[in-house]
Design an enzyme around this catalytic site. Sequence first.
Site, mmCIF file in Angstrom:
data_model
loop_
_atom_site.group_PDB
_atom_site.id
_atom_site.type_symbol
_atom_site.label_atom_id
_atom_site.label_comp_id
_atom_site.label_asym_id
_atom_site.label_seq_id
_atom_site.Cartn_x
_atom_site.Cartn_y
_atom_site.Cartn_z
ATOM 1 N N PRO A 1 39.791 40.361 38.376
ATOM 2 C CA PRO A 1 39.778 41.483 39.600
ATOM 3 C C PRO A 1 38.123 41.825 39.474
ATOM 4 O O PRO A 1 37.559 42.572 38.376
ATOM 5 C CB PRO A 1 40.461 42.925 38.942
ATOM 6 C CG PRO A 1 41.368 42.030 38.042
ATOM 7 C CD PRO A 1 40.718 41.035 37.157
ATOM 8 N N GLU A 2 37.960 41.605 40.676
ATOM 9 C CA GLU A 2 36.361 42.217 41.101
ATOM 10 C C GLU A 2 36.463 43.320 42.052
ATOM 11 O O GLU A 2 37.462 43.956 42.435
ATOM 12 C CB GLU A 2 35.359 41.027 41.324
ATOM 13 C CG GLU A 2 35.334 39.878 40.480
ATOM 14 C CD GLU A 2 34.489 38.658 40.656
ATOM 15 O OE1 GLU A 2 33.601 38.964 41.559
ATOM 16 O OE2 GLU A 2 34.810 37.643 40.415
#
Length: 265
Positions: A2-3
């Site tokens: 997750p960015e």
Amino acid sequence: MPELPEVETVRRQLVPLVVGRRVRAAGGHPSAKFASAQAAVGARIDAVARRGKYLLLALDDDRELVVHLGMTGVLRPRPAGPADPYVRAWWDLGDLVLELRDVRRFGRVAVVRRGDHRALPTLAALGPEPFDPAFTPDGLWRDLRASRLRVKTQLLGQRPVAGLGNIYADEALWRAHVHPAARSISRTRATALHGAVRAVLAAGIANGGTTLRDYRRVDGERGTNQLHLDCYGRAGSSCRRCGTTLVRRVVDGRGTTLCPACQRR
DNA sequence: GGCTGGCCCTGTACGC
DNA sequence: TGCGTACAGGGCCAGC
């Protein structure tokens, strides 16, 4: 992993699920990274914000619940079925139980006074949000010039701009013709990189994030941005710009894909 | 104060 | 088939 686009997608889906609900009970893995999930019991969730890759759930008692998804973290309503051994934290919100599933335990949960991020150094020192007017081409150029660290390493450090991880850093650097291992960057290239950062993150959000393996949205669906990547994970394939074969290198310990023709040092 | 390198953590891929 | 090893990487921290 997750960015910013993945976390923003999660945030948008969380809002209608949790805002206005009170935490009736909670639990967490005994490690220090997750145990403080329980501290939110009794508080009502008033808002869900995001800063970089951090989710900030504002509580009605002037505190906030900070959640970082790490590499494999997924926030979701508890599904029916047998207990999942990889759930590291959960919050009973009355008509649903929100849980954080994180196989590798790189995620983190904290309950702090609102805005007091001293316990989370990276969050406390986070650079500007990429879509905020405070993130400017000249500011990025000055920040990158102020350090002798490699450009990609600086981007991953969250100081020049918040929210980039390995995928979007590789994409932005490719798009801006910047070599990831460069230790200096021209003003022209920094301006291109500024635009590239915004472009790749906006595309990621529009596509609901990038699902390579673990990432799932709150509704359990996969993102679709992996179908639109130009660089990350494409080593051995042709550069979409010049046809040269993309290569994989290790830059300061991080796997990195780049075009040896487009991204010269 | 800036930088480097190691650690955390566990599923997956790969070689033997 | 089964075992051992390398690898993935965001954030933190000790040491230089």
